[in-house]
Design a protein around this motif. Structure first.
Motif, PDB file in Angstrom:
ATOM      1  N   ARG A 223      50.376  80.413  48.049  1.00  0.00           N
ATOM      2  CA  ARG A 223      51.344  81.503  48.120  1.00  0.00           C
ATOM      3  C   ARG A 223      51.823  81.705  49.552  1.00  0.00           C
ATOM      4  O   ARG A 223      53.000  81.983  49.790  1.00  0.00           O
ATOM      5  N   ASN A 224      50.915  81.550  50.497  1.00  0.00           N
ATOM      6  CA  ASN A 224      51.269  81.731  51.897  1.00  0.00           C
ATOM      7  C   ASN A 224      52.319  80.715  52.334  1.00  0.00           C
ATOM      8  O   ASN A 224      53.336  81.078  52.939  1.00  0.00           O
ATOM      9  N   GLU A 225      52.095  79.443  52.010  1.00  0.00           N
ATOM     10  CA  GLU A 225      53.080  78.420  52.371  1.00  0.00           C
ATOM     11  C   GLU A 225      54.363  78.593  51.574  1.00  0.00           C
ATOM     12  O   GLU A 225      55.460  78.407  52.101  1.00  0.00           O
ATOM     13  N   LEU A 226      54.214  78.968  50.307  1.00  0.00           N
ATOM     14  CA  LEU A 226      55.377  79.141  49.446  1.00  0.00           C
ATOM     15  C   LEU A 226      56.305  80.225  49.979  1.00  0.00           C
ATOM     16  O   LEU A 226      57.518  80.015  50.130  1.00  0.00           O
ATOM     17  N   ILE A 227      55.740  81.381  50.285  1.00  0.00           N
ATOM     18  CA  ILE A 227      56.553  82.521  50.717  1.00  0.00           C
ATOM     19  C   ILE A 227      57.095  82.342  52.127  1.00  0.00           C
ATOM     20  O   ILE A 227      58.261  82.655  52.415  1.00  0.00           O
ATOM     21  N   ASN A 228      56.266  81.834  53.006  1.00  0.00           N
ATOM     22  CA  ASN A 228      56.642  81.770  54.425  1.00  0.00           C
ATOM     23  C   ASN A 228      57.407  80.511  54.812  1.00  0.00           C
ATOM     24  O   ASN A 228      58.076  80.491  55.852  1.00  0.00           O
ATOM     25  N   HIS A 229      57.312  79.466  53.977  1.00  0.00           N
ATOM     26  CA  HIS A 229      57.939  78.203  54.368  1.00  0.00           C
ATOM     27  C   HIS A 229      58.811  77.583  53.267  1.00  0.00           C
ATOM     28  O   HIS A 229      59.961  77.215  53.516  1.00  0.00           O
ATOM     29  N   MET A 230      58.257  77.471  52.044  1.00  0.00           N
ATOM     30  CA  MET A 230      58.979  76.748  51.001  1.00  0.00           C
ATOM     31  C   MET A 230      60.193  77.514  50.486  1.00  0.00           C
ATOM     32  O   MET A 230      61.265  76.933  50.267  1.00  0.00           O
TER      33      MET A 230
END
Length: 284
Positions: A223-230
């Motif tokens: 979720r962290n990578e999804l929200i902040n990057h993807m």
């Protein structure tokens, strides 16, 4: 096969979700007539435009299908048949808009006129020999690696208009191309990112639902990578690239993948793990 691949494969297998025993399906019947945007009346049984797979439904049945598919797709996202039905039931206005954008483009008009399909039988005979650096070679290896086939795509059955049905069919069949162009893996996290991209490109409501609800099912790290990057990548890439429904991918099998991306102004995604690995390699 891991759970993420099961989720993705079920999304790809877009089959009508209700059995004949189901009360909703019992109210539907197959219709031998098919209405197209090129005629002002229903075609008779001798018409080449009839679609024997079209399922006739009234307003009440549409409501049941929409509510039922939305409910089950929410509690069980592995039901790809539900996702497909929800897309056909809710995509009316978005599909019309997609078709209008295709009609305003010469390649889009050609696609609507010729209605080419993405099947293994339509692959070029040398696709397995193409280098992985080409679009066709990268796509072929990606499909084989994950055990997918374009032949798994089923027909659109709940959209009556021939051109509208093709727009939805084409969207389903180019989905894997977009994964390859994006460099996004076919796991749940990757599917949510692609759904953001697809919603901004197509406006299909089912993609909006997946975009909003999907992150809730991801792990904290995902979720962290999804929200902040993807998701920021999906927003930026969808806005900078061309309208991808107006691309005849079949003419670009032998194009260098990166050069093809450049032609489309398509920005691929770079995973944090890959970036960190490259940094570690450089430091060593």
């Amino acid at each position: 096969m891991n759970s993420s691949n099961k989720i993705y494969k079920s999304v790809r297998n877009s089959k009508i979700f209700l059995n004949k025993e189901c009360i909703i399906y019992n109210g539907l019947k197959l219709n031998n007539n098919y209405f197209t945007t090129t005629t002002s009346h229903e075609n008779n049984n001798n018409s080449s435009n009839k679609n024997p797979k079209f399922i006739e439904n009234n307003l009440f049945q549409k409501g049941l299908l929409t509510i039922g598919s939305a409910f089950v797709a929410f509690i069980n996202p592995e039901r790809g048949d539900m996702v497909a039905t929800l897309g056909e039931m809710t995509g009316g206005c978005a599909i019309k808009s997609m078709k209008q954008k295709m009609m305003s483009d010469p390649i889009g008009r050609q696609l609507l006129k010729e209605k080419p399909r993405i099947k293994e039988s339509t692959y070029p005979s040398n696709i397995h020999l193409l280098p992985s650096t080409t679009f066709g070679g990268a796509y072929y290896r990606w499909m084989k690696e994950h055990g997918y086939s374009p032949d798994e795509r089923t027909e659109v059955r709940l959209i009556q208009d021939e051109d509208d049905a093709y727009v939805m069919q084409r969207y389903r069949e180019v989905h894997d191309f977009w994964h390859v162009l994006a460099g996004v893996r076919p796991d749940f996290q990757g599917e949510v990112a692609i759904k953001w991209f697809e919603f901004l490109q197509t406006g299909l409501p089912m993609n909006a639902i997946g975009s909003i609800m999907g992150p809730l099912r991801c792990s904290w790290n995902e979720r962290n990578e999804l929200i902040n990057h993807m998701i920021p990548w999906a927003i930026k890439s969808s806005k900078t690239c061309v309208y991808l429904m107006n691309v005849k991918y079949e003419d670009h099998w032998e194009d260098d993948l990166n050069e093809f991306r450049a032609k489309l102004n398509f920005i691929p995604y770079k995973y944090l793990s890959d970036i960190n690995q490259n940094k570690t390699t450089i430091n060593i």
